[in-house]
Design a protein around this motif. Structure first.
Motif, mmCIF file in Angstrom:
data_model
loop_
_atom_site.group_PDB
_atom_site.id
_atom_site.type_symbol
_atom_site.label_atom_id
_atom_site.label_comp_id
_atom_site.label_asym_id
_atom_site.label_seq_id
_atom_site.Cartn_x
_atom_site.Cartn_y
_atom_site.Cartn_z
ATOM 1 N N ILE A 25 0.869 -1.188 0.000
ATOM 2 C CA ILE A 25 0.000 0.000 0.000
ATOM 3 C C ILE A 25 0.906 1.239 0.000
ATOM 4 O O ILE A 25 1.334 1.701 1.073
ATOM 5 C CB ILE A 25 -0.931 0.013 1.244
ATOM 6 N N TYR A 48 -9.892 10.417 5.767
ATOM 7 C CA TYR A 48 -10.189 10.237 4.347
ATOM 8 C C TYR A 48 -10.395 11.604 3.697
ATOM 9 O O TYR A 48 -10.654 12.607 4.392
ATOM 10 C CB TYR A 48 -11.435 9.357 4.112
ATOM 11 N N VAL A 62 -6.884 7.894 1.465
ATOM 12 C CA VAL A 62 -6.819 7.739 2.918
ATOM 13 C C VAL A 62 -5.482 8.318 3.367
ATOM 14 O O VAL A 62 -4.503 8.276 2.621
ATOM 15 C CB VAL A 62 -6.921 6.263 3.396
ATOM 16 N N HIS A 81 -2.362 7.654 0.896
ATOM 17 C CA HIS A 81 -2.533 6.563 -0.070
ATOM 18 C C HIS A 81 -3.676 6.962 -0.982
ATOM 19 O O HIS A 81 -4.821 7.117 -0.538
ATOM 20 C CB HIS A 81 -2.837 5.231 0.609
ATOM 21 N N ILE A 83 -6.372 6.240 -3.753
ATOM 22 C CA ILE A 83 -7.097 5.031 -4.157
ATOM 23 C C ILE A 83 -7.223 5.038 -5.685
ATOM 24 O O ILE A 83 -8.254 5.375 -6.255
ATOM 25 C CB ILE A 83 -8.457 4.948 -3.410
ATOM 26 N N GLN A 120 -6.812 -1.868 4.879
ATOM 27 C CA GLN A 120 -7.792 -2.200 3.831
ATOM 28 C C GLN A 120 -9.215 -1.838 4.256
ATOM 29 O O GLN A 120 -10.005 -1.359 3.446
ATOM 30 C CB GLN A 120 -7.663 -3.672 3.435
ATOM 31 N N ILE A 123 -9.636 1.852 3.795
ATOM 32 C CA ILE A 123 -9.863 2.185 2.381
ATOM 33 C C ILE A 123 -11.343 1.988 2.026
ATOM 34 O O ILE A 123 -11.961 2.838 1.385
ATOM 35 C CB ILE A 123 -8.930 1.338 1.468
ATOM 36 N N LYS A 127 -13.975 4.925 0.863
ATOM 37 C CA LYS A 127 -14.755 4.849 -0.388
ATOM 38 C C LYS A 127 -16.224 5.126 -0.115
ATOM 39 O O LYS A 127 -16.873 5.869 -0.838
ATOM 40 C CB LYS A 127 -14.605 3.462 -1.023
#
Ligand SMILES: Cc1cc2nc3c(=O)[nH]c(=O)nc-3n(C[C@H](O)[C@H](O)[C@H](O)COP(=O)(O)O)c2cc1C
Ligand SMILES: Nc1ncnc2c1ncn2[C@@H]1O[C@H](COP(=O)(O)OP(=O)(O)O)[C@@H](O)[C@H]1O
Ligand SMILES: [Mg+2]
Length: 154
Positions: A25, A48, A62, A81, A83, A120, A123, A127
């Motif tokens: 990641i 986020y 994120v 990170h 996405i 994860q 993430i 979303k």
């Protein structure tokens, strides 16, 4: 939470190289100068928001702010990170982000696998949150369309 939404722009620098290699990641790390420009009372933890590299498209992201207790970093880091799958690295480019919401505090974990599955889940949560109309609208904020080259936070 105080300070949110928080808009920030800065250069992407090298970190410890663990994101891609150990976690799978990647995280785009901000320079120390940008990290120090953050409000000193912004909570460490996982957030986020939206992000864009240079003049590119705006993507979900994120973000981790803190000392990465699993790795016991000495210096605070701010890492994004995005996405989205990029063809190449983008070290040295200007990353623009808006931090919108808080997910959780930073934690230590008993294994690398446990850290990876927590990220994860973050993430997936990001979303879902970013699909809400009140969060989606910040994707179109004029901040992302200002000329780059001004790594100034505000
Ligand atoms: C969404 C997200 C959540 C994270 N949560 C934690 C955490 O709870 N504890 C922790 O020690 N590190 C956490 N990290 C930070 C990772 O440990 C860090 O990104 C990784 O060590 C890569 O560092 P590097 O950029 O210096 O290579 C998180 C990172 C992301 C992107
Ligand atoms: N989806 C992505 N999100 C963040 N960085 C990415 C992404 N795809 C590629 N990268 C690249 O990977 C680098 C981060 O990888 P990482 O292993 O965390 O290294 P470092 O420790 O140097 O930050 C970023 O600086 C960027 O150039
Ligand atoms: Mg990184």
């Amino acid at each position: 939470m105080r300070h949110l939404p928080y808009f920030c722009r800065g250069e992407v620098v090298k970190g410890f190289g663990r994101g891609s290699k150990e976690l799978g990641i990647p995280t785009a790390n901000f320079s120390e100068q940008v990290v120090e420009s953050f409000p000193s009372d912004i909570s460490t933890g996982i957030y986020y928001g939206w992000a864009c590299v240079g003049n590119g498209d705006v993507h979900k992201m994120v973000l981790s702010i803190g000392w990465n207790p699993f790795y016991k970093n000495i210096k605070k880091s701010v890492e994004t990170h995005i996405i989205h799958t990029f063809k190449d690295d983008f070290y040295g480019e200007i990353l623009s982000i808006v931090i919108i919401g808080y997910i959780r505090s930073e934690k230590n974990f008993s294994s690398l696998e446990a850290l990876i599955s927590a990220i994860q889940e973050d993430i997936e949560e990001a979303k879902r949150q970013l699909d809400l109309p009140e969060h989606r609208k910040l994707k179109d904020d004029k901040f992302f369309h200002l000329p780059e080259g001004k790594p100034v936070t505000h």
